[in-house]
Design a protein around this motif. Structure first.
Motif, PDB file in Angstrom:
ATOM      1  N   SER A 248       0.823  -1.205   0.000  1.00  0.00           N
ATOM      2  CA  SER A 248       0.000   0.000   0.000  1.00  0.00           C
ATOM      3  C   SER A 248       0.857   1.255   0.000  1.00  0.00           C
ATOM      4  N   LEU A 249       1.925   1.245   0.762  1.00  0.00           N
ATOM      5  CA  LEU A 249       2.759   2.439   0.902  1.00  0.00           C
ATOM      6  C   LEU A 249       3.779   2.584  -0.221  1.00  0.00           C
ATOM      7  N   SER A 329      -5.973  -0.716   1.896  1.00  0.00           N
ATOM      8  CA  SER A 329      -5.021   0.360   1.589  1.00  0.00           C
ATOM      9  C   SER A 329      -5.571   1.722   2.027  1.00  0.00           C
ATOM     10  N   ALA A 333      -3.560   4.328   4.356  1.00  0.00           N
ATOM     11  CA  ALA A 333      -3.399   5.746   4.023  1.00  0.00           C
ATOM     12  C   ALA A 333      -3.837   6.637   5.184  1.00  0.00           C
ATOM     13  N   THR A 336      -1.528   6.288   8.245  1.00  0.00           N
ATOM     14  CA  THR A 336      -0.227   6.910   7.960  1.00  0.00           C
ATOM     15  C   THR A 336      -0.302   8.421   8.111  1.00  0.00           C
ATOM     16  N   LEU A 355       5.867   9.657  -0.366  1.00  0.00           N
ATOM     17  CA  LEU A 355       5.000   8.492  -0.565  1.00  0.00           C
ATOM     18  C   LEU A 355       4.161   8.633  -1.838  1.00  0.00           C
ATOM     19  N   ASN A 359       4.513   6.181  -5.220  1.00  0.00           N
ATOM     20  CA  ASN A 359       3.371   5.498  -5.816  1.00  0.00           C
ATOM     21  C   ASN A 359       3.105   5.985  -7.238  1.00  0.00           C
TER      22      ASN A 359
END
Length: 399
Positions: A248-249, A329, A333, A336, A355, A359
């Motif tokens: 996800s990150l 995810s 998010a 985070t 980040l 991505n």
């Protein structure tokens, strides 16, 4: 909020708009062939007979309808996927505003969610519509239920009705939504009044009801790649959990590192045990330091529940797949960005920008891979048409 929602919509089409040029790939042909041989009279059978396939009656209904609209033009199918991803992003934004009550967290987490490269299978792949539509329905159900908790008078029962319908709909789209009714239960316990706790029972009832329906309809049973090895279950849960957080990150290519680590664990158990022990000590130390503030923070526990319950069907498997981590995810998010609020603003902004950039870069890499697969797929069909068409009588082609 409306201005930001508009910006999210524009950004979503700018980022993913090029996917409308991609061709059909892999399972797409299975769905299209199935849609081409299906008629309106077959619709009741979508819900009563899965013929040994996954129990996804609404996915079947969608492809039958979409085929009549778009036929063999993939752009229309891709456009629907983009719209659903934008809708999901907007819903993440709205749910964060309802739970965290901080606009900056809602803005940052929804932007990060929008560009997460882990979504490439769901958005770039036409067959990803099942998990994408299921996730959108589940997120909509959660948002409407949060409105139900805050509302007063008769309107709150209107919210409840729509929330319940959307949650049930999510299960008819995709079996991966099996754990999402438990997120509603977490919402009741964390944000609701004690007198409303009975309301979680109808949602939890959806789980055995859905399982009975799919069994009655002769759906594919969870075995093989979709089964659970109970001996390895604890290790798979921990390993897969960290794998989905990392993907996800930092994007889907982290999965390669994940598989290498799994092999390393098998061949070097002692060093692995030392590393895992050290990490556990760090985690326990961090927990002891912040446990009071975390325990009192309902929104944090809510988003932790979103991560865990959205992955209930997958954490115990012996593999990980990007499409499984779509809703999880969003929790990564949010948590985070929420965690970044505890550091200096400049550092938080820098980390968030990094980040997003990682991505964005990963998204470009996987987009190129999908483009290559698309070209290969289209070239195979074009070559076959030139070599073998028009067909002679009694000619069979097996690909």
């Amino acid at each position: 909020p409306l201005l930001f929602i508009g910006l999210i919509t524009v950004a979503g089409f700018v980022i993913f708009g090029s996917s409308t040029k991609l061709y059909f790939v892999a399972d797409d042909f299975t769905w299209i062939r199935w849609a081409a041989t299906t008629y309106i009279k077959d619709i009741p059978g979508f819900f009563t007979d899965a013929t040994g396939f996954f129990y996804r009656p609404l996915s079947k209904l969608y492809f039958m309808t979409a085929y009549s609209l778009f036929w063999f033009k993939p752009g229309g199918y891709h456009l629907v996927n983009i719209i659903l991803h934008v809708v999901s992003t907007v819903l993440v934004y709205l749910i964060v505003r309802q739970t965290v009550k901080k606009t900056i967290v809602a803005v940052g987490s929804s932007l990060l969610f929008l560009v997460m490269a882990i979504h490439h299978e769901n958005v770039f792949w036409i067959s990803g519509i099942s998990s994408l539509a299921g996730a959108s329905s589940a997120l909509l159900s959660i948002y409407v239920f949060l409105r139900f908790i805050e509302a007063r008078g008769w309107i709150r029962w209107v919210f409840f009705m729509f929330s319940y319908v959307f949650m049930g709909t999510s299960l008819l789209w995709y079996e991966g939504m099996l754990g999402m009714p438990m997120v509603i239960a977490a919402s009741v316990l964390l944000f609701g009044m004690k007198r409303d706790r009975w309301i979680l029972l109808p949602y939890l009832f959806l789980i055995p009801l859905y399982w009975w329906l799919r069994t009655w309809a002769n759906a594919l049973t969870p075995e093989g790649n979709y089964g659970i090895n109970f001996v390895a279950l604890p290790f798979n849960i921990v390993g897969n959990g960290f794998g989905y957080i990392a993907m996800s990150l930092f994007g889907p290519h982290v999965a390669d590192t994940f598989w290498n680590l799994r092999e390393l664990v098998k061949t070097h158990p002692v060093p692995t045990a030392i590393i895992v022990g050290t990490l556990m000590v760090c985690i326990v130390g961090t927990w002891r330091r912040y446990r009071v503030s975390v325990m009192r923070n309902g929104p944090v526990w809510f988003w932790i529940s979103v991560f865990i319950f959205s992955l209930v069907p997958y954490l115990g498997l012996g593999n990980i797949a990007e499409r499984y981590g779509y809703i999880a995810s969003s929790a990564v998010a949010v948590l985070t960005v929420f965690g970044l609020l505890r550091v200096r603003k400049i550092a938080a902004v820098v980390v968030l920008v990094v980040l997003v950039w990682i991505n964005w870069r990963e998204l470009g890499v996987v987009r190129h891979e999908w483009e290559q697969a698309s070209v290969i797929s289209q070239n195979i069909l074009d070559t076959s048409r030139k070599l073998y068409f028009p067909l002679e009588e009694q000619t069979n082609i097996i690909i």
